[in-house]
Design an enzyme around this catalytic site. Structure first.
Site, PDB file in Angstrom:
ATOM      1  N   LYS A  78      39.944  19.364  31.029  1.00  0.00           N
ATOM      2  CA  LYS A  78      39.135  18.807  29.931  1.00  0.00           C
ATOM      3  C   LYS A  78      39.627  19.350  28.592  1.00  0.00           C
ATOM      4  CE  LYS A  78      34.233  18.303  28.594  1.00  0.00           C
ATOM      5  NZ  LYS A  78      32.846  18.628  28.973  1.00  0.00           N
ATOM      6  N   SER A 153      29.503  14.976  29.458  1.00  0.00           N
ATOM      7  CA  SER A 153      30.625  14.856  28.550  1.00  0.00           C
ATOM      8  C   SER A 153      32.005  14.942  29.213  1.00  0.00           C
ATOM      9  CB  SER A 153      30.515  15.946  27.488  1.00  0.00           C
ATOM     10  OG  SER A 153      30.638  17.218  28.079  1.00  0.00           O
ATOM     11  N   SER A 177      27.165  18.219  32.247  1.00  0.00           N
ATOM     12  CA  SER A 177      28.383  17.460  31.934  1.00  0.00           C
ATOM     13  C   SER A 177      29.474  17.416  32.989  1.00  0.00           C
ATOM     14  CB  SER A 177      28.980  17.976  30.636  1.00  0.00           C
ATOM     15  OG  SER A 177      28.280  17.400  29.576  1.00  0.00           O
TER      16      SER A 177
END
Ligand code: GLN
Length: 477
Positions: A78, A153, A177
């Protein structure tokens, strides 16, 4: 079966027995990632040096001695997890051109284990959001149906792992997330106990809640990667426990599963409730014992989370002032003008909303009314969990009220925040939690079953999820 669809365990075996090389595997995965990129938008940056790492992995395998556990396995990271020399943007204009001078501890451990970093995945700006649509690189779409969001997210990590654009992925989970996008994309998402994985190099959103988690296509793969990054680190001030034992036996016999009434409330759609309860019944038929439990502070927890996380974000994000690194506005008349303009132009709307909310709840006169009460609520919630775990080993719950979020859904921030009710309680209490696919909704989107454990009992959570998988839990892909 295509290489990019296989599990990490299977691929490891194939690499070791030289049925394929790490370079071949990476070419397939990279090809797949780039093939679906125009549709899914899962990646922000591909790693130019990935092939060099794959070549190194092949050399280690050729030597046939001390082959590290993830040797040659392509992993996505990420874009809020620092990677030395590889752009790390947090999907923000503020860090659009930021190249970290060091790697996160989790990334160093990954690389030491021989993994190959495919690239950096798309996300909500600074991990604030639920649909990976607040960042500057555009929304991440769901591999199951591109008219839906991949969730957020960590939407890019979930979409990459689910679509075969990576074998495994790292995400971050502050209030859900990792679990929520994994559930939307039909993947497994594990959020470990707070403190189990070093936060060093994870760009801070809310330090008392932030965790690095793993997204994979099955529980064993997810556990394999988690085990690599689960290590004490003296660069992280959080008190890390020792490495957890690995006991993925998958036995459900006698496992006491609590069903909290408050997480099956009226805001949760019927089909989500049904899919989750069917999964629980399957676990019961394999020997688990079901108990009804109460978590009275669940809905207040959402409010407490948004107060606490915004307060911490307002402080953490104060470092972006245009002076040391990050975006700097041009044509400024004074240093104060430069701070103001850099922050005005560098941050998006959602990040500004959180900074303002956080500054407000910490301000004189408001602190007692908001921040202090939120902190007290967090304590109360932890006590409620302590009581529950006296009579249960694990809690089962939905991950999200609906199966997916349609792209471009126009909802008010307060409505979006309220939908985090199922993931936030365990975030505030620092507990480990996993999302595993447990069915599909009428719209064709996957639904996730969430299993939450007592803090530091990560292996109980992973093992229960594995037990569900063995009992015939629903998987696709
Ligand atoms: N949806 C939550 C939020 O916007 C969770 C974000 C996260 O876990 N990073 O804060």
């Amino acid at each position: 079966m295509k290489l990019y669809k296989k599990s990490a365990y299977e691929l490891s075996e194939m690499l070791r027995s030289k049925q394929c090389s790490a370079v071949e595997l990476l070419s397939e995965v990279m090809c797949r990632a780039k093939e679906v990129q125009p549709e899914l938008n899962a990646y922000i940056t591909f790693n130019e040096d990935a092939f060099k790492s794959a070549e190194k992995a092949d050399i280690l395998i050729a030597r046939d001695e001390d082959i590290p556990p993830l040797c040659g396995i392509p992993v996505a990271v990420k874009d809020n997890i620092s990677t030395k020399g590889l752009r790390t943007t947090c999907a923000s204009r503020m860090l659009e051109n930021y190249i970290p001078p060091y790697s996160a501890t989790a990334v160093e451990l990954l690389e030491a284990a021989g993994a190959v970093i495919v690239g950096k995945t798309n996300m909500d700006e600074f991990a604030m959001g639920s649909a990976s649509d607040t960042g500057i690189f555009g929304a991440v779409k769901n591999p199951a149906d591109a008219s839906y969001s991949a969730g957020g997210s960590s939407g890019g990590s979930a979409a990459a792992a689910a679509s075969g654009g990576a074998v495994l992925a790292l995400g971050s989970d502050t209030g859900g997330s990792v679990r929520q996008p994994a559930s939307f994309c039909g993947a497994v998402g594990f959020c470990p106990s707070y403190g189990a994985v070093s936060r060093y190099g994870l760009i801070a959103f809310a330090s008392s809640l932030d965790r690095i988690g793993v997204i994979g296509r099955n529980v064993r793969d997810t556990e394999l990667l988690h085990n690599i990054i689960n290590a004490a680190d003296n660069k992280d001030v959080t008190k890390n426990p020792k490495k957890f034992p690995r006991s993925l036996n998958g036995s459900l016999s006698g496992l006491r599963i609590g069903i909290p009434k408050e997480l099956f409330c009226e805001s949760i759609s019927e089909e989500v409730k049904t899919a989750v309860m069917n999964a629980v019944k399957l676990m019961e038929s394999s020997g688990a014992v079901i108990k009804e439990i109460r978590l009275p502070s669940a809905s207040a927890a959402v409010k407490a989370y948004y107060i606490i996380s915004s307060a911490e974000a307002s402080s953490n994000l104060a470092r972006y002032d245009g002076v040391r690194y990050g975006y700097r506005a041009e044509n400024c008349s004074s240093p104060a003008d430069m701070f103001r303009k850099s922050r005005t132009e560098g941050f998006g709307d959602e990040v500004k909303r959180r900074i303002m909310l956080g500054t407000f709840v910490l301000s004189e006169g408001c602190f007692d009314m908001y921040y202090k009460r939120a902190a007290a609520l967090r304590q109360k919630l932890c006590s409620e969990f302590d009581e529950i775990f006296k009579e249960c080993d694990i809690i089962a719950a939905p991950v999200y009220p609906e199966a997916g979020i349609p792209l471009g859904a126009q909802k008010k921030p307060a409505e979006i925040y309220a939908a985090d009710i199922c993931t936030i309680p365990s975030s505030l209490a620092g507990q480990p939690a996993i999302s595993v696919p447990c069915g599909r909704a009428l719209n064709g989107l996957p639904i996730g079953l969430q299993l939450i454990g007592r803090r530091y009992n990560d292996e109980t959570v992973l093992s229960a999820a594995y037990g569900y998988e063995l009992a015939g839990g629903v998987y696709d892909g």
